[in-house]
Design a protein around this motif. Structure first.
Motif, PDB file in Angstrom:
ATOM      1  N   ILE A 110      40.809  69.577   6.693  1.00 34.21           N
ATOM      2  CA  ILE A 110      41.097  68.786   8.152  1.00 34.21           C
ATOM      3  C   ILE A 110      40.132  69.508   9.151  1.00 34.21           C
ATOM      4  O   ILE A 110      39.872  70.749   9.001  1.00 34.21           O
ATOM      5  N   VAL A 111      39.212  68.619   9.942  1.00 33.84           N
ATOM      6  CA  VAL A 111      38.655  69.056  10.759  1.00 33.84           C
ATOM      7  C   VAL A 111      39.338  68.459  12.245  1.00 33.84           C
ATOM      8  O   VAL A 111      39.785  67.445  12.219  1.00 33.84           O
ATOM      9  N   ILE A 112      39.306  69.487  13.098  1.00 30.70           N
ATOM     10  CA  ILE A 112      39.817  69.226  14.287  1.00 30.70           C
ATOM     11  C   ILE A 112      38.740  69.350  15.334  1.00 30.70           C
ATOM     12  O   ILE A 112      38.080  70.509  15.496  1.00 30.70           O
ATOM     13  N   MET A 163      30.361  66.819   5.858  1.00 28.32           N
ATOM     14  CA  MET A 163      29.536  68.050   5.384  1.00 28.32           C
ATOM     15  C   MET A 163      30.701  68.807   4.504  1.00 28.32           C
ATOM     16  O   MET A 163      30.238  69.411   3.358  1.00 28.32           O
ATOM     17  N   VAL A 164      31.875  68.783   4.847  1.00 30.22           N
ATOM     18  CA  VAL A 164      33.204  69.514   4.401  1.00 30.22           C
ATOM     19  C   VAL A 164      33.873  68.393   3.530  1.00 30.22           C
ATOM     20  O   VAL A 164      35.012  69.094   3.011  1.00 30.22           O
ATOM     21  N   ASN A 165      33.698  67.225   3.189  1.00 29.90           N
ATOM     22  CA  ASN A 165      34.392  66.242   2.635  1.00 29.90           C
ATOM     23  C   ASN A 165      35.664  66.185   2.841  1.00 29.90           C
ATOM     24  O   ASN A 165      36.636  66.244   2.114  1.00 29.90           O
ATOM     25  N   ALA A 166      35.900  66.054   4.234  1.00 32.68           N
ATOM     26  CA  ALA A 166      37.162  66.238   4.790  1.00 32.68           C
ATOM     27  C   ALA A 166      38.078  64.967   4.492  1.00 32.68           C
ATOM     28  O   ALA A 166      37.669  64.008   4.170  1.00 32.68           O
ATOM     29  N   ASP A 167      39.481  65.233   4.450  1.00 26.13           N
ATOM     30  CA  ASP A 167      40.246  64.208   4.502  1.00 26.13           C
ATOM     31  C   ASP A 167      40.872  63.600   5.547  1.00 26.13           C
ATOM     32  O   ASP A 167      40.848  62.281   5.777  1.00 26.13           O
ATOM     33  N   TYR A 168      40.803  64.500   6.449  1.00 24.80           N
ATOM     34  CA  TYR A 168      41.252  64.053   8.029  1.00 24.80           C
ATOM     35  C   TYR A 168      40.230  64.445   8.976  1.00 24.80           C
ATOM     36  O   TYR A 168      39.856  65.828   8.944  1.00 24.80           O
ATOM     37  N   LEU A 169      40.064  63.875  10.170  1.00 26.01           N
ATOM     38  CA  LEU A 169      39.296  64.291  11.238  1.00 26.01           C
ATOM     39  C   LEU A 169      40.253  64.004  12.540  1.00 26.01           C
ATOM     40  O   LEU A 169      40.546  62.839  12.774  1.00 26.01           O
ATOM     41  N   PHE A 170      40.577  65.097  13.148  1.00 22.61           N
ATOM     42  CA  PHE A 170      41.585  64.716  14.386  1.00 22.61           C
ATOM     43  C   PHE A 170      40.426  64.920  15.551  1.00 22.61           C
ATOM     44  O   PHE A 170      39.995  66.184  15.790  1.00 22.61           O
ATOM     45  N   ALA A 219      32.883  55.770   7.454  1.00 22.77           N
ATOM     46  CA  ALA A 219      32.082  55.358   6.599  1.00 22.77           C
ATOM     47  C   ALA A 219      31.771  56.389   5.520  1.00 22.77           C
ATOM     48  O   ALA A 219      31.341  56.192   4.438  1.00 22.77           O
ATOM     49  N   ALA A 220      32.105  57.810   5.711  1.00 19.50           N
ATOM     50  CA  ALA A 220      32.094  58.959   4.933  1.00 19.50           C
ATOM     51  C   ALA A 220      33.378  59.147   4.115  1.00 19.50           C
ATOM     52  O   ALA A 220      33.264  60.023   3.265  1.00 19.50           O
ATOM     53  N   GLY A 221      34.322  58.270   4.318  1.00 14.06           N
ATOM     54  CA  GLY A 221      35.487  58.370   3.541  1.00 14.06           C
ATOM     55  C   GLY A 221      36.400  59.181   4.074  1.00 14.06           C
ATOM     56  O   GLY A 221      37.636  59.543   3.720  1.00 14.06           O
ATOM     57  N   VAL A 222      36.180  59.546   5.547  1.00 12.67           N
ATOM     58  CA  VAL A 222      37.260  60.369   6.466  1.00 12.67           C
ATOM     59  C   VAL A 222      38.289  59.642   7.240  1.00 12.67           C
ATOM     60  O   VAL A 222      37.761  58.858   7.887  1.00 12.67           O
ATOM     61  N   THR A 223      39.666  59.917   7.051  1.00 13.45           N
ATOM     62  CA  THR A 223      40.468  59.071   7.851  1.00 13.45           C
ATOM     63  C   THR A 223      40.400  59.778   9.145  1.00 13.45           C
ATOM     64  O   THR A 223      40.512  61.084   9.623  1.00 13.45           O
ATOM     65  N   ILE A 246      42.854  59.804  16.436  1.00 15.48           N
ATOM     66  CA  ILE A 246      42.951  60.219  18.094  1.00 15.48           C
ATOM     67  C   ILE A 246      44.351  60.543  18.465  1.00 15.48           C
ATOM     68  O   ILE A 246      45.201  59.600  18.266  1.00 15.48           O
ATOM     69  N   CYS A 247      44.430  61.607  19.071  1.00 12.85           N
ATOM     70  CA  CYS A 247      45.663  62.081  19.439  1.00 12.85           C
ATOM     71  C   CYS A 247      45.554  63.000  20.688  1.00 12.85           C
ATOM     72  O   CYS A 247      44.436  63.279  21.001  1.00 12.85           O
ATOM     73  N   ARG A 248      46.855  63.408  21.260  1.00 10.71           N
ATOM     74  CA  ARG A 248      46.690  64.276  22.597  1.00 10.71           C
ATOM     75  C   ARG A 248      46.429  65.685  22.063  1.00 10.71           C
ATOM     76  O   ARG A 248      47.001  66.390  21.403  1.00 10.71           O
ATOM     77  N   GLY A 249      45.482  66.332  22.951  1.00 10.12           N
ATOM     78  CA  GLY A 249      45.080  67.629  22.811  1.00 10.12           C
ATOM     79  C   GLY A 249      46.048  68.605  23.285  1.00 10.12           C
ATOM     80  O   GLY A 249      45.949  69.909  22.585  1.00 10.12           O
ATOM     81  N   SER A 250      46.822  68.290  24.178  1.00 10.33           N
ATOM     82  CA  SER A 250      47.954  69.402  24.550  1.00 10.33           C
ATOM     83  C   SER A 250      49.080  69.475  23.769  1.00 10.33           C
ATOM     84  O   SER A 250      49.790  70.381  24.142  1.00 10.33           O
TER      85      SER A 250
END
Length: 418
Positions: free
Chosen positions: A16-18, A169-176, A237-241, A244-248
């Motif tokens: 997971i990338v945040i 680069m890390v083949n993430a499943d999710y990017l938040f 395009a890299a296969g990462v879902t 977008i969500c609230r940072g607080s």
């Protein structure tokens, strides 16, 4: 002791990338750190780690923290002054993260990147290996653009883009992508009561035509919803879902992942217990690592304009083709061999508004330039200008040598995912 949510603990380990923006780190006017936000985020990351997930944090904030340390009210305009402020802030930003993570016994590492660091394939692979090793030993990498040395030519442009590149680069499943709103809306909900939340997106390109975002922050009062769409495009395009969500309320990440591990297409309309968010679905056939690196990791040094025949050959379904000199009609920019160039096609469209009967030539035709991909060239711009429009068998006679029969080999050419 609070029991773990079985729906999370029984799910597979994820990467997971945040991404956290400056508005979630520093107060806009005083530049004071938002410790409540940061503490919640760090608690969330540590909980994700305890559940077996691997986490990368992409952070902004070096300039904001630097301004606070130097008692400066506004960011300076001079580039060297901005870089100096970033140099002051980066160390203090990492110290703040280290102090907070240390309270929960979580080791962290700092990774500073520019486009130059990933433009060379060997350096790119080294960076990938560093990420992999850090994650394998239980460290949370904290990534930021190296603002101290970045100039316009080597900048990612924003940390949303950087987070998408890090996710690949890390083949993430999710990017938040954490921001100051719950999700993307069809219009500004503060001004338009009919604005609707956009919950699931399959095609970012089609979405751009449906939502009203004419400039950064114009629809939602944020500083970069447009850049978040760009990042979502790169990451999916890299296969990462991408979400977008609230940072607080970073703790919502746990709930979202919990539900998605059971049903990847579930929305808040299906289950009101799911926090509102926008989810961009990963492409089913993502680009390979090398093709994605060519398309998004390399600086674009110039442009090749091709004809419709070459365009049809390059985009033929199920087949990959090299780009030959015969299909090139124009060269733009100055570049050398082995640099990356953009490939566009000059499509001729019938002008329906024209009253021309065609007797005087092509006056009733209009041009539509369409970008189709990017590739590494085998010849310089000067050489391609001399051989464009000619057959491969003529290259040796025109140049006095022939390093390759094609201008871009299919292995070094990346077509946009459609």
């Amino acid at each position: 002791m609070t029991a773990k949510n079985p729906r999370i603990s029984n799910s597979r380990a994820l990467t997971i990338v945040i991404k956290l923006g400056t508005s979630s780190i520093c107060e806009e006017e005083t530049h004071l750190p938002l410790l409540s936000n940061l503490s919640l985020l760090i608690e969330t990351i540590v909980k994700l780690r305890k559940l077996g997930h691997r986490v990368v944090l992409v952070t902004s904030g070096a300039i904001g923290v630097g301004l606070r340390r130097l008692n400066m009210e506004k960011k300076p305009k001079k580039l060297s002054a901005i870089q100096a402020v970033a140099a002051v802030g980066q160390g203090r930003l990492m110290r703040m993260y280290d102090d907070l993570f240390s309270q929960l016994n979580q080791p962290i590492a700092q990774i500073l990147l520019t486009r130059n660091d990933i433009a060379d394939r060997t350096q790119y692979r080294n960076a990938v290996n560093t990420f992999s090793e850090l994650l394998a030993i239980g460290v949370v990498p904290i990534v930021n653009e190296n603002d101290t040395i970045s100039v316009s030519e080597i900048r990612f442009g924003d940390n949303d883009t950087l987070s998408a590149i890090a996710a690949k680069m890390v083949n993430a499943d999710y990017l938040f992508l954490m921001t100051d709103v719950d999700c993307l809306y069809t219009d500004n909900p503060r001004l338009n009561p009919d604005a609707r939340p956009v919950e699931i997106v399959e095609d970012v390109g089609a979405l751009r035509e449906q939502v009203k975002i004419t400039s950064p922050g114009s629809a939602l009062g944020t500083g970069g919803m447009i850049t978040k769409l760009t990042a979502a495009d790169l990451a999916t395009a890299a296969g990462v879902t991408t979400i977008i969500c609230r940072g607080s309320t970073p703790q919502n990440i746990l709930t979202i992942i919990s539900h998605l591990s059971i049903n990847p297409t579930i929305t808040t309309s299906d289950d009101s217990s799911i926090p509102l968010h926008t989810r961009f679905l990963a492409k089913k056939n993502p680009l390979t690592d090398r093709k994605w690196w060519i398309l998004h990791g390399l600086h674009t040094a110039g442009t090749l304009v091709i004809d419709e025949g070459a365009y049809k050959a390059l985009t033929r379904p199920g087949q990959s083709s090299s780009l030959f000199a015969a299909g090139i009609v124009r060269v733009e920019g100055n570049f050398i061999a082995d640099q990356a160039v953009k490939v566009v096609v000059d499509l001729k469209k019938r002008n329906l508004d024209s009253n021309n009967d065609g007797a005087s030539g092509n006056d009733d035709l209009c041009a539509e330039v369409k970008e189709i991909g990017k590739g590494l060239v085998n010849y310089s711009s000067v050489e391609i200008t001399r051989i464009k429009g000619h057959q491969s068998s003529e290259i040796a006679e025109l140049l006095g040598y022939a390093d390759s029969e094609c201008v871009i080999h299919r292995d070094n050419f990346s077509i946009f995912v459609t």
